[in-house]
Design a protein around this motif. Structure first.
Motif, PDB file in Angstrom:
ATOM      1  N   MET A  65      -0.422   0.928  12.304  1.00 17.17           N
ATOM      2  CA  MET A  65      -0.300   1.068  10.875  1.00 17.17           C
ATOM      3  C   MET A  65       0.357   0.295  10.132  1.00 17.17           C
ATOM      4  O   MET A  65       0.878   0.572   9.020  1.00 17.17           O
ATOM      5  N   GLY A  66       1.012  -0.707  10.916  1.00 15.27           N
ATOM      6  CA  GLY A  66       1.639  -1.753  10.254  1.00 15.27           C
ATOM      7  C   GLY A  66       2.993  -1.865  10.578  1.00 15.27           C
ATOM      8  O   GLY A  66       3.720  -2.825  10.402  1.00 15.27           O
ATOM      9  N   VAL A 659      10.652  -1.092  -0.725  1.00 20.62           N
ATOM     10  CA  VAL A 659       9.608  -0.672  -1.653  1.00 20.62           C
ATOM     11  C   VAL A 659       9.172   0.855  -1.857  1.00 20.62           C
ATOM     12  O   VAL A 659       8.811   1.378  -3.026  1.00 20.62           O
TER      13      VAL A 659
ATOM     14  N   PRO B  96       1.498  -9.729   6.576  1.00 19.21           N
ATOM     15  CA  PRO B  96       0.982  -8.334   6.668  1.00 19.21           C
ATOM     16  C   PRO B  96       1.554  -7.364   7.738  1.00 19.21           C
ATOM     17  O   PRO B  96       2.205  -7.680   8.403  1.00 19.21           O
ATOM     18  N   GLN B  97       1.623  -6.242   7.011  1.00 27.40           N
ATOM     19  CA  GLN B  97       1.954  -5.062   7.987  1.00 27.40           C
ATOM     20  C   GLN B  97       0.841  -4.377   8.410  1.00 27.40           C
ATOM     21  O   GLN B  97       0.153  -4.649   9.263  1.00 27.40           O
ATOM     22  N   CYS B  98       0.167  -3.318   7.708  1.00 23.99           N
ATOM     23  CA  CYS B  98      -1.072  -2.663   7.882  1.00 23.99           C
ATOM     24  C   CYS B  98      -2.057  -3.666   7.795  1.00 23.99           C
ATOM     25  O   CYS B  98      -3.276  -3.554   8.531  1.00 23.99           O
ATOM     26  N   GLY B  99      -2.141  -4.596   6.672  1.00 25.02           N
ATOM     27  CA  GLY B  99      -3.188  -5.564   6.400  1.00 25.02           C
ATOM     28  C   GLY B  99      -4.298  -5.045   5.567  1.00 25.02           C
ATOM     29  O   GLY B  99      -4.931  -6.020   5.228  1.00 25.02           O
ATOM     30  N   TYR B 100      -4.479  -3.888   5.150  1.00 22.85           N
ATOM     31  CA  TYR B 100      -5.315  -3.333   4.362  1.00 22.85           C
ATOM     32  C   TYR B 100      -5.349  -4.040   3.022  1.00 22.85           C
ATOM     33  O   TYR B 100      -6.574  -4.224   2.731  1.00 22.85           O
ATOM     34  N   CYS B 101      -4.308  -4.297   2.285  1.00 17.27           N
ATOM     35  CA  CYS B 101      -4.195  -4.848   1.099  1.00 17.27           C
ATOM     36  C   CYS B 101      -4.536  -6.214   0.967  1.00 17.27           C
ATOM     37  O   CYS B 101      -4.837  -6.900  -0.099  1.00 17.27           O
ATOM     38  N   ILE B 132      -1.906  -3.906  -5.413  1.00 13.76           N
ATOM     39  CA  ILE B 132      -0.971  -3.084  -4.734  1.00 13.76           C
ATOM     40  C   ILE B 132      -0.828  -3.312  -3.185  1.00 13.76           C
ATOM     41  O   ILE B 132      -1.619  -3.484  -2.548  1.00 13.76           O
ATOM     42  N   ARG B 134       0.998  -0.764  -0.513  1.00 12.14           N
ATOM     43  CA  ARG B 134       1.779   0.271  -0.395  1.00 12.14           C
ATOM     44  C   ARG B 134       2.661   0.195   0.906  1.00 12.14           C
ATOM     45  O   ARG B 134       3.677   0.906   0.888  1.00 12.14           O
ATOM     46  N   CYS B 135       2.452  -0.735   1.778  1.00 14.66           N
ATOM     47  CA  CYS B 135       3.317  -1.018   2.991  1.00 14.66           C
ATOM     48  C   CYS B 135       4.576  -2.106   2.448  1.00 14.66           C
ATOM     49  O   CYS B 135       5.614  -2.119   2.904  1.00 14.66           O
ATOM     50  N   GLY B 136       4.518  -2.462   1.028  1.00 14.64           N
ATOM     51  CA  GLY B 136       5.536  -3.063   0.468  1.00 14.64           C
ATOM     52  C   GLY B 136       6.151  -4.372   0.893  1.00 14.64           C
ATOM     53  O   GLY B 136       7.145  -4.761   1.409  1.00 14.64           O
ATOM     54  N   TYR B 138       5.556  -7.221  -0.805  1.00 13.13           N
ATOM     55  CA  TYR B 138       5.733  -8.337  -1.769  1.00 13.13           C
ATOM     56  C   TYR B 138       6.665  -9.316  -1.641  1.00 13.13           C
ATOM     57  O   TYR B 138       6.058 -10.451  -2.187  1.00 13.13           O
ATOM     58  N   GLN B 139       8.018  -9.063  -1.049  1.00 13.17           N
ATOM     59  CA  GLN B 139       8.502 -10.376  -1.006  1.00 13.17           C
ATOM     60  C   GLN B 139       8.047 -11.180  -0.271  1.00 13.17           C
ATOM     61  O   GLN B 139       8.179 -12.656  -0.616  1.00 13.17           O
ATOM     62  N   ARG B 140       7.412 -11.051   0.955  1.00 14.31           N
ATOM     63  CA  ARG B 140       6.677 -12.159   1.600  1.00 14.31           C
ATOM     64  C   ARG B 140       5.597 -12.544   1.388  1.00 14.31           C
ATOM     65  O   ARG B 140       5.165 -13.847   1.454  1.00 14.31           O
TER      66      ARG B 140
END
Ligand code: FES
Ligand code: FES
Lengths: 747, 153
Positions: A65-66, A659, B96-101, B132, B134-136, B138-140
């Motif tokens: 999930m990330g 965040v 990416p973390q979850c990658g969805y966004c 948005i 949600r995993c946050g 933004y910095q990367r």
């Protein structure tokens, strides 16, 4: 005893591994449990196989999930096995009790599986070396595995693929025979290997639950009671049926308490596309029975909880004599804090496809816990657990929401009724209105302080609805795990210490959200700690270190319950103030705390907290302008999470927590009126965006040989209190209730 | 009959003209790279390019897409083509973390760089605040945009 054993290519393994493979499985229970003969049916849970073509296949049994877990667990096996990462294939596991817990929750994937995966890798490596020795008729000590081949001292080599047949016949080595690689020998561990899904995720190719599709599938959009517990009465679907593409209307039965992970119940509009289903649902008229929760109102609930927090409650930790000290002390300080209900709001709303056929359900879904899907769906349909096959897609964020598979039950129930595969995709409105919310909490704090402002007595009362109500609607007090999350385990050097827990009724579903009860406990504790420092006129860092006391391991003994400690023993994972001290010092150093000059509207704040067995200190810099606009130029984390496998993914988790924590501090608030949740989408349930998230988050990792601890969650709890402590120093305004929202206007 | 171009190929659509482009792409063309996050123009997960400009496909009806040229994430990095500089930078920064966004983020960032090849922090904030994560990450995201643009981080 080695946890590793040969396994044959049977059942689900036959689909994962090719014929003729050499396959090892590693058991996941702690060694003492494995040794005990009382676990007769215990089977391996970590699987690694080598095919004759030389491809290593590793089963990822945790959900992605990330965090990068789908890459990192296999990567550790590959490294210990001396496998070439380019020739490693990762297969996502379906839900199966065989794997041990697959619940990707609680920041424990590395912690719980580290020993097993290392042993699996090291066993495979030694068996391949021995196979080559046998083939060459040389002593095994002359053979060394390196990057997917075994090399003899003479220089001759055999690739892993060529050794499959012999390796499959090797006895599994004893654990004493295994050698683990030294840090200097790692190829992948600690080296920031790219995530296996990276290419897919930057090119739109990853398959999430929302993207799952099977032939012949229909789309459902579900109307549910806007008030928790409101039962279905009747509906009128005349208009809904007129919408082009709408084919059916199906009533899903109401859940029966306890709600657990059941479908809530409601009326589903079935159509040939997502859009048609959504349009049809807008035209649907449903009548609900009155719910006992119809008078639920967040304002009066808040007052109720806050009033209780001001009265004596059930004692859950008691050291010394707090009351006597309060009576004696020259000075006492008290304050009350509040954190509202919060919604997970993962970027991908809950979504599942399910197909009921021949008495079995096959599901494709974004879930943190495929075995919970098996349990919940089998209960919903009255079929056997083994007849529920749960395929796990990528998750577009989880944060705890997707460990609760109510949405998969909905898809399964509908598929059974309709006789075809059904996709249930929640809208954002459904996600925010029917969440398992992070619990609201009211906390009352009181301290007696000595001449230097150091606490000599500390009282912390906490009142919050318990997640235990998921399984027992009458549960009103916190569970061991909620108390053990950064509350009854506060290790600071305070001679008289009492924690009390008050009861709370529940009017909505509550559930785990990233860092769980640590969120509100940490907010109250570390805000109050800062208030004490301020009242004493002392520097917060110096004050924190003083209150922490001398380096020691604190044995935690709550009242009337065991100390949860994330299910680990205090032997292996003690509460160690030296480690907390170290992260405080490191965060102070890296943030330039000592030389920082606060100015009007600009200051640093700190909070330090142990959660998920990990020690975290966070320094936040804030800037508040004259109109009360808040900016967060910088967040500095110092983290001791024990041994680290993948520094970059650790950093990214803390960047994300920065965040996530900012969203909680600035915006997060779910409220209800007349039993209905008032928020519905990202306009009125806001989360941090590029322009209000911290501009920069630095993560400093303490090098540690301690056993691995959590990473996904422990970055969250410190953020809100550190922000609010910084705000106090910048503006003189103390925030005691979250979210900050408009509280800074014209401070 | 609505005509439009998606990633270079001509398409015809005869269903509900009010249906958002998002669901046409996902349900009919089976192009699932464009994501649903809010359906209200609040999150940017569904961002595509319409005639070269970033647009929220959840807020773009098929009627409004008539005669338009649509580019989706699938078209940004088509088989055989060079990887887009934004995607390359995204990988280098391990965004990416979850990658969805991320499809939406990448489409938004690619449009920004077309418009402003050397964006400053304010340009980045202005262009990206509608997306948005949600995993946050933004910095990367900011780092990766700067890397792709060749401006100082
Ligand atoms: S789905 Fe279109 S902006 Fe959120
Ligand atoms: S990477 Fe998960 S929402 Fe952005």
């Amino acid at each position: 005893m080695n946890r590793v054993e040969h396994v044959s290519r049977r059942g689900f393994l036959s689909q994962v591994f090719s014929a003729g493979s050499f396959i090892l499985g590693a058991k996941l229970l702690p060694l003492d449990a494995v040794a005990a003969t009382t676990v007769p049916s215990w089977q391996p849970g970590v699987f690694v196989g080598l095919s004759p073509s030389g491809i290593v296949t590793i089963v990822a049994h945790r959900s992605e999930m990330g965090t990068g877990v789908r890459t990192v667990l296999p990567m550790v096996i590959a490294d210990e096995m001396e496998a070439d990462w380019k020739r490693v294939k990762v297969e996502q596991a379906i839900g199966d009790a065989k794997y041990g817990s697959q619940n990707t929750d609680g920041s424990c994937s590395i912690r719980d599986f580290y020993d097993a995966i290392r042993q699996a890798g090291a066993s495979a490596k030694l068996m391949l070396e021995r196979s080559a020795a046998e083939q060459w008729k040389v002593p095994a000590s002359e053979c060394r595995a390196s990057n997917h081949e075994v090399i003899h001292t003479s220089g001759k080599k055999l690739g892993y693929g060529a050794l499959v047949a012999l390796a499959a016949k090797q006895p599994v080595p004893k654990i004493e025979e295994l050698t683990f690689k030294k840090e200097s020998e790692y190829r992948y561990i600690g080296k920031d290997v790219p995530m296996i899904d990276l290419n897919d995720l930057v090119s739109g190719k990853g398959t999430f639950g929302m993207d799952a599709e099977v032939p012949g599938m229909v789309f459902a959009s579900i109307e549910r009671s806007p008030v928790y517990g409101g039962k279905y009465k009747s509906h009128d679907d005349t208009e809904a049926r007129k919408v082009a593409g709408v084919t059916d209307i199906v009533v899903i039965p109401d859940f029966k308490p306890p709600h657990m992970f059941q479908a809530l119940g409601g009326v589903a509009v079935i159509a040939d596309s997502t859009w048609a289903a959504m349009q049809g649902r807008k035209k649907l008229k449903v009548q609900w029975e009155a719910s006992p929760h119809a008078s639920f109102d967040s304002d009066s609930y808040k007052k109720e909880l806050s009033d209780k927090a001001r009265l004596p409650q059930k004692v859950v930790r008691n050291v010394g004599d707090v009351d006597a000290e309060f009576g004696r002390a020259a000075k006492t300080i008290d304050a009350q804090y509040y954190v509202p209900h919060l919604s997970h709001a993962p970027m991908e709303p809950p979504a599942a496809v399910a197909e009921f056929k021949d008495g079995k359900v096959t599901a494709w879904t974004a879930t943190q816990n495929p075995q919970a899907v098996q349990d919940a769906v089998s209960a919903a349909l009255g079929i056997d657990k083994k007849d529920v096959i749960c395929n796990v897609t990528l998750l577009g964020g989880g944060f705890g929401r997707k460990s609760k598979p109510d949405y998969v039950c909905e898809a399964a129930i509908l598929s059974k009724k309709l006789g075809k595969p059904v996709k249930v995709a929640w809208s954002r409105e459904e996600d925010i209105q029917f969440d398992y919310y992070h619990a609201v909490a009211s906390m009352y704090m009181k301290a007696a302080v000595d001449g230097k402002g150091k606490p000599t007595a500390w009282l912390h009362r906490s009142v919050f609805p318990t997640i235990g109500s998921t399984f027992d609607p009458s549960a009103k007090y916190g569970q061991e795990f909620e108390m053990g999350m950064g509350w009854v385990d506060l290790p600071h050097d305070i001679p008289n210490h009492r924690a009390e827990n008050g009861p709370a009724d529940n009017h909505v579903r509550v559930g785990w959200m990233r860092a769980v009860a640590n969120i509100y406990h940490a907010f109250a504790i570390h805000s109050f700690m800062d208030e004490l420092a301020a009242s004493a006129g002392r520097d917060p860092v110096e004050y924190l270190l003083d209150v922490l006391g001398k380096d020691r391991k604190v044995l935690i003994k709550p009242e009337g319950m065991a100390y949860w400690n994330n299910t680990m023993t205090q032997d292996k994972y003690p509460v160690d103030t030296a480690r907390l001290r170290r992260v405080i010092e490191l965060a102070a150093e890296k943030s330039g705390w000592a030389n920082y000059k606060p100015s009007k509207g600009k200051a640093l704040g700190i909070a330090a907290h142990r959660s998920f067995l990990t020690y975290v200190a966070t320094v936040v810099e804030v800037e508040v302008d004259d109109r009360g606009q808040l900016k967060i130029p910088r967040v500095v984390f110092a983290v001791d999470a024990g041994k680290i496998m993948h520094p970059d993914r650790v950093k990214s988790q803390f960047e994300g927590a920065s965040v996530f924590g900012t969203s909680i501090a600035l915006h997060g608030e779910i409220t209800a009126k007349n039993g209905r949740v008032q928020q519905s989408n990202y306009h009125n349930y806001q989360v941090a965006r590029m322009n209000d998230a911290p501009y920069q988050t630095d993560v400093h990792i303490v090098k540690s040989d301690a056993p691995p601890a959590g990473v996904g969650e422990p970055g969250v709890p410190t953020v809100a209190p550190a922000i609010c402590n910084a705000i106090f120093r910048a503006t003189g305004k103390r925030i005691r209730e979250l979210p900050i929202k408009k509280q800074l206007v014209n401070y | 009959m609505i005509q439009l171009k998606v990633n270079g190929s001509s398409k015809q659509f005869s269903g509900d003209p009010e249906m958002p482009l998002l669901w046409y792409l996902r349900d009919q063309l089976k192009m699932k790279g464009t994501k649903f996050g809010c359906g209200m123009g609040l999150c940017g997960a569904c961002t595509v390019h319409v005639d070269g400009k970033p647009a929220r496909s959840c807020q773009t009806s098929m009627k409004a897409a008539e005669g338009k040229t649509i580019l989706t994430i699938e078209g940004l990095y088509a088989k055989g083509k060079q990887e887009h500089p934004v995607q390359k930078a995204w990988k280098q920064c391990a965004v990416p973390q979850c990658g969805y966004c991320q499809s939406g983020q990448i489409m938004q960032a690619a449009a920004l760089l077309k418009d402003k090849p050397k964006p400053n922090d304010k340009d980045i904030d202005d262009a990206m605040q509608g997306n948005i994560c949600r995993c946050g990450t933004y910095q990367r995201i900011r780092q990766a945009i700067k890397l792709a643009a060749g401006v100082q981080a």
